[in-house]
Design a protein around this motif. Sequence first.
Motif, PDB file in Angstrom:
ATOM      1  N   MET A   1       3.722 -34.220 -25.002  1.00  0.00           N
ATOM      2  CA  MET A   1       2.699 -35.230 -25.263  1.00  0.00           C
ATOM      3  C   MET A   1       1.614 -35.203 -24.206  1.00  0.00           C
ATOM      4  SD  MET A   1       2.024 -37.465 -27.592  1.00  0.00           S
ATOM      5  CE  MET A   1       3.603 -37.819 -28.375  1.00  0.00           C
ATOM      6  N   LYS A   2       1.985 -34.891 -22.967  1.00  0.00           N
ATOM      7  CA  LYS A   2       1.005 -34.839 -21.879  1.00  0.00           C
ATOM      8  C   LYS A   2      -0.077 -33.809 -22.161  1.00  0.00           C
ATOM      9  CE  LYS A   2       0.521 -34.350 -16.869  1.00  0.00           C
ATOM     10  NZ  LYS A   2      -0.632 -33.442 -16.975  1.00  0.00           N
ATOM     11  N   ASN A   3       0.294 -32.649 -22.711  1.00  0.00           N
ATOM     12  CA  ASN A   3      -0.698 -31.617 -23.007  1.00  0.00           C
ATOM     13  C   ASN A   3      -1.698 -32.095 -24.056  1.00  0.00           C
ATOM     14  OD1 ASN A   3       0.475 -29.834 -21.214  1.00  0.00           O
ATOM     15  ND2 ASN A   3       1.759 -28.852 -22.773  1.00  0.00           N
ATOM     16  N   ILE A   4      -1.225 -32.860 -25.015  1.00  0.00           N
ATOM     17  CA  ILE A   4      -2.108 -33.407 -26.043  1.00  0.00           C
ATOM     18  C   ILE A   4      -3.090 -34.386 -25.413  1.00  0.00           C
ATOM     19  CG2 ILE A   4      -2.177 -34.869 -28.095  1.00  0.00           C
ATOM     20  CD1 ILE A   4       0.570 -33.661 -28.845  1.00  0.00           C
ATOM     21  N   VAL A   5      -2.568 -35.294 -24.597  1.00  0.00           N
ATOM     22  CA  VAL A   5      -3.421 -36.279 -23.940  1.00  0.00           C
ATOM     23  C   VAL A   5      -4.431 -35.582 -23.029  1.00  0.00           C
ATOM     24  CG1 VAL A   5      -3.440 -38.207 -22.308  1.00  0.00           C
ATOM     25  CG2 VAL A   5      -1.688 -38.093 -24.083  1.00  0.00           C
ATOM     26  N   ASP A   6      -3.993 -34.570 -22.306  1.00  0.00           N
ATOM     27  CA  ASP A   6      -4.895 -33.852 -21.399  1.00  0.00           C
ATOM     28  C   ASP A   6      -6.015 -33.158 -22.161  1.00  0.00           C
ATOM     29  OD1 ASP A   6      -3.404 -34.676 -19.256  1.00  0.00           O
ATOM     30  OD2 ASP A   6      -2.350 -32.764 -18.963  1.00  0.00           O
ATOM     31  N   ALA A   7      -5.703 -32.581 -23.316  1.00  0.00           N
ATOM     32  CA  ALA A   7      -6.722 -31.895 -24.112  1.00  0.00           C
ATOM     33  C   ALA A   7      -7.782 -32.881 -24.596  1.00  0.00           C
ATOM     34  CB  ALA A   7      -6.078 -31.177 -25.288  1.00  0.00           C
ATOM     35  N   ILE A   8      -7.340 -34.049 -25.023  1.00  0.00           N
ATOM     36  CA  ILE A   8      -8.291 -35.063 -25.493  1.00  0.00           C
ATOM     37  C   ILE A   8      -9.094 -35.615 -24.320  1.00  0.00           C
ATOM     38  CG2 ILE A   8      -8.495 -37.301 -26.648  1.00  0.00           C
ATOM     39  CD1 ILE A   8      -5.900 -36.548 -28.171  1.00  0.00           C
ATOM     40  N   ALA A   9      -8.437 -35.789 -23.162  1.00  0.00           N
ATOM     41  CA  ALA A   9      -9.134 -36.276 -21.972  1.00  0.00           C
ATOM     42  C   ALA A   9     -10.166 -35.262 -21.490  1.00  0.00           C
ATOM     43  CB  ALA A   9      -8.131 -36.575 -20.865  1.00  0.00           C
ATOM     44  N   ALA A  10      -9.862 -33.966 -21.623  1.00  0.00           N
ATOM     45  CA  ALA A  10     -10.821 -32.931 -21.230  1.00  0.00           C
ATOM     46  C   ALA A  10     -12.083 -33.018 -22.072  1.00  0.00           C
ATOM     47  CB  ALA A  10     -10.179 -31.545 -21.374  1.00  0.00           C
ATOM     48  N   ARG A  11     -11.914 -33.263 -23.349  1.00  0.00           N
ATOM     49  CA  ARG A  11     -13.078 -33.446 -24.228  1.00  0.00           C
ATOM     50  C   ARG A  11     -13.860 -34.681 -23.807  1.00  0.00           C
ATOM     51  NH1 ARG A  11     -12.065 -33.429 -30.593  1.00  0.00           N
ATOM     52  NH2 ARG A  11     -12.117 -31.171 -30.303  1.00  0.00           N
ATOM     53  N   GLU A  12     -13.145 -35.717 -23.410  1.00  0.00           N
ATOM     54  CA  GLU A  12     -13.788 -36.945 -22.943  1.00  0.00           C
ATOM     55  C   GLU A  12     -14.656 -36.668 -21.720  1.00  0.00           C
ATOM     56  OE1 GLU A  12     -14.446 -40.881 -23.789  1.00  0.00           O
ATOM     57  OE2 GLU A  12     -12.771 -39.833 -24.717  1.00  0.00           O
ATOM     58  N   ALA A  13     -14.203 -35.726 -20.885  1.00  0.00           N
ATOM     59  CA  ALA A  13     -14.931 -35.387 -19.660  1.00  0.00           C
ATOM     60  C   ALA A  13     -16.067 -34.404 -19.905  1.00  0.00           C
ATOM     61  CB  ALA A  13     -13.955 -34.817 -18.640  1.00  0.00           C
ATOM     62  N   GLY A  14     -16.238 -33.974 -21.158  1.00  0.00           N
ATOM     63  CA  GLY A  14     -17.341 -33.080 -21.491  1.00  0.00           C
ATOM     64  C   GLY A  14     -16.961 -31.640 -21.653  1.00  0.00           C
ATOM     65  N   THR A  15     -15.677 -31.307 -21.512  1.00  0.00           N
ATOM     66  CA  THR A  15     -15.217 -29.936 -21.690  1.00  0.00           C
ATOM     67  C   THR A  15     -15.037 -29.638 -23.176  1.00  0.00           C
ATOM     68  OG1 THR A  15     -14.052 -30.027 -19.574  1.00  0.00           O
ATOM     69  CG2 THR A  15     -13.390 -28.292 -21.121  1.00  0.00           C
TER      70      THR A  15
ATOM     71  N   LEU B   1     -18.630 -45.199 -31.750  1.00  0.00           N
ATOM     72  CA  LEU B   1     -17.607 -46.205 -31.472  1.00  0.00           C
ATOM     73  C   LEU B   1     -16.531 -45.675 -30.550  1.00  0.00           C
ATOM     74  CD1 LEU B   1     -17.083 -47.805 -35.004  1.00  0.00           C
ATOM     75  CD2 LEU B   1     -18.621 -48.552 -33.159  1.00  0.00           C
ATOM     76  N   THR B   2     -15.904 -46.587 -29.806  1.00  0.00           N
ATOM     77  CA  THR B   2     -14.723 -46.246 -29.025  1.00  0.00           C
ATOM     78  C   THR B   2     -13.542 -46.051 -29.965  1.00  0.00           C
ATOM     79  OG1 THR B   2     -14.016 -48.541 -28.767  1.00  0.00           O
ATOM     80  CG2 THR B   2     -15.584 -47.689 -27.140  1.00  0.00           C
ATOM     81  N   TRP B   3     -12.455 -45.529 -29.432  1.00  0.00           N
ATOM     82  CA  TRP B   3     -11.259 -45.325 -30.268  1.00  0.00           C
ATOM     83  C   TRP B   3     -10.794 -46.633 -30.879  1.00  0.00           C
ATOM     84  CZ3 TRP B   3     -10.652 -40.557 -31.545  1.00  0.00           C
ATOM     85  CH2 TRP B   3     -10.864 -39.523 -30.642  1.00  0.00           C
ATOM     86  N   GLU B   4     -10.725 -47.679 -30.050  1.00  0.00           N
ATOM     87  CA  GLU B   4     -10.187 -48.946 -30.555  1.00  0.00           C
ATOM     88  C   GLU B   4     -11.140 -49.598 -31.554  1.00  0.00           C
ATOM     89  OE1 GLU B   4     -12.142 -49.773 -26.550  1.00  0.00           O
ATOM     90  OE2 GLU B   4     -10.820 -48.232 -27.406  1.00  0.00           O
ATOM     91  N   GLU B   5     -12.432 -49.445 -31.341  1.00  0.00           N
ATOM     92  CA  GLU B   5     -13.402 -49.979 -32.304  1.00  0.00           C
ATOM     93  C   GLU B   5     -13.322 -49.229 -33.625  1.00  0.00           C
ATOM     94  OE1 GLU B   5     -16.653 -51.186 -28.821  1.00  0.00           O
ATOM     95  OE2 GLU B   5     -16.888 -49.361 -30.013  1.00  0.00           O
TER      96      GLU B   5
ATOM     97  N   LEU C   1      -2.431 -43.733 -27.542  1.00  0.00           N
ATOM     98  CA  LEU C   1      -2.538 -42.710 -26.503  1.00  0.00           C
ATOM     99  C   LEU C   1      -3.710 -42.955 -25.562  1.00  0.00           C
ATOM    100  CD1 LEU C   1      -1.689 -39.424 -28.442  1.00  0.00           C
ATOM    101  CD2 LEU C   1      -0.299 -40.562 -26.721  1.00  0.00           C
ATOM    102  N   ALA C   2      -4.691 -43.715 -25.990  1.00  0.00           N
ATOM    103  CA  ALA C   2      -5.793 -44.064 -25.086  1.00  0.00           C
ATOM    104  C   ALA C   2      -5.259 -44.938 -23.958  1.00  0.00           C
ATOM    105  CB  ALA C   2      -6.889 -44.801 -25.860  1.00  0.00           C
ATOM    106  N   ASP C   3      -5.533 -44.561 -22.719  1.00  0.00           N
ATOM    107  CA  ASP C   3      -4.971 -45.330 -21.604  1.00  0.00           C
ATOM    108  C   ASP C   3      -5.854 -46.492 -21.177  1.00  0.00           C
ATOM    109  OD1 ASP C   3      -7.025 -44.024 -20.322  1.00  0.00           O
ATOM    110  OD2 ASP C   3      -5.747 -42.812 -19.018  1.00  0.00           O
ATOM    111  N   SER C   4      -7.034 -46.594 -21.781  1.00  0.00           N
ATOM    112  CA  SER C   4      -7.902 -47.734 -21.491  1.00  0.00           C
ATOM    113  C   SER C   4      -8.912 -47.889 -22.614  1.00  0.00           C
ATOM    114  CB  SER C   4      -8.625 -47.545 -20.150  1.00  0.00           C
ATOM    115  OG  SER C   4      -9.492 -46.428 -20.212  1.00  0.00           O
ATOM    116  N   GLU C   5      -9.553 -49.030 -22.658  1.00  0.00           N
ATOM    117  CA  GLU C   5     -10.606 -49.253 -23.644  1.00  0.00           C
ATOM    118  C   GLU C   5     -11.880 -48.504 -23.238  1.00  0.00           C
ATOM    119  OE1 GLU C   5     -11.026 -53.181 -25.500  1.00  0.00           O
ATOM    120  OE2 GLU C   5      -9.594 -53.890 -23.992  1.00  0.00           O
ATOM    121  N   GLY C   6     -12.776 -48.321 -24.195  1.00  0.00           N
ATOM    122  CA  GLY C   6     -14.081 -47.752 -23.896  1.00  0.00           C
ATOM    123  C   GLY C   6     -14.193 -46.252 -24.040  1.00  0.00           C
TER     124      GLY C   6
END
Length: 449
Positions: A1-15, A199-203, A422-427
């Motif tokens: 699961m960590k690899n999935i979260v990391d891949a999505i977080a990398a996209r969030e960071a612009g990768t 929109l954010t994930w939660e929105e 899986l989102a660790d925070s809002e926004g």
Amino acid sequence: MKNIVDAIAAREAGTTVTAEEFAALELPESYRGVTVHKDEAGMFEGLEARDKDPRKSLHVDDVPLPELGPGEAYVAVMASAINYNTVWTSIFEPVSTFGFLERYGRTSPLAKRHDLPYHVVGSDLAGVVLKTGLGVHAWKPGDEVVAHCLSVELEGPDGHNDTMLDPEQRIWGFETNFGGLAEIALVKSNQLMPKPDHLTWEEAASPGLVNSTAYRQLVSRNGAGMKQGDNVLIWGASGGLGGFATQYALNGGATPVCVVSNDEKADICRAMGAELIINRSEKAYKFWKDEHTQDQKEWRRFGQDIRELTGGEDVDIVFEHPGRETFGASVYAARKGGTIVTCASTSGYLHQYDNRYLWMNLKRIIGSHFANYRESWEANRLISKGMIHPTLSRSYRLEETGQAALDVHKNAHQGKVGVLCLADSEGLGVRDREFRSKHEDAINRFRGI
């Protein structure tokens, strides 16, 4: 699961993370999901519905990843939301959902997966496609999506004009397993729609069920077929369903008559642009004299209050969902030739009304249940275009889903209540900030209320 979260977080960071890279991610053998347990279905016996506590029946469990079938997809769920069907599931009313799962399980060997001693619940999601089954061409790993909750088989003819009429029509996460209140969800590929970029994930997760339901109920030709100039009575006009109905009325050139329970909710309606508002607490309507007898004098008083707001006109459409408590008044209040369209019965399923006001005045009652794929797609498109906005008021963590469901059960919420999976925070999840900036106030209209 960590690899999935990391891949999505990398996209969030612009990768840039490609579809091939998402497809290559190893999937976990299990994931966390919010469940009810079959052996606890009798835990609330003898209690009134209002006294049943979802915090006692909703669990966060590690559950095995189900087999992926043809035409299906795994989605990494970034956020989900609470609907009344999750409340009903959690208090085992009006029936235990395990009966739904058992019946579904008997339809085919593949459907047998759903018949389990636990039920992963939830009928909303926003997330990222991880893997697709055979025969899926429209979606690929890495696609950012939301899901509507219509599950259909379409093997018979009845559903091919309106998929809601499919004999095997079910609500995903309520009448099927592997729902959206989880880290991974199993959906049919024809449930997927593009996530609105602004929109954010939660929105993005929060509108799905209620937005599509309100669209069909009010706008679609399968519902009331609202037109410009219509007066539309909307019960609970600032709530999960009513908040979207109010927006659709305003957006479509109709005039909403908003029924709310306090001044705070009236202010929300005004912020959306509504002007005609009835605070039912101030008016202290008592539509029922006792458990068995309605008070038609109160219906007439209600009708007069509506006409005072509209300049003497009755309403063309009544947007009904409370059910037993209000239905008699709703039938009375509709104009001659008007329409009462109902999609729920949160105050009770056994409706009573005076049929003379229906037949002698040529009124219509229309039953409306969720929405077909096209209606859901159109409703989501309006969100993406910034013409309709989420009604999210707050979000909880996955571990707090029981409390979130209790808030909805007790009506201690506004609009929609979100759940971070899986989102660790809002926004997180915004891809078009320029477009978002044009609608920020409307997007946040329900926040903190």
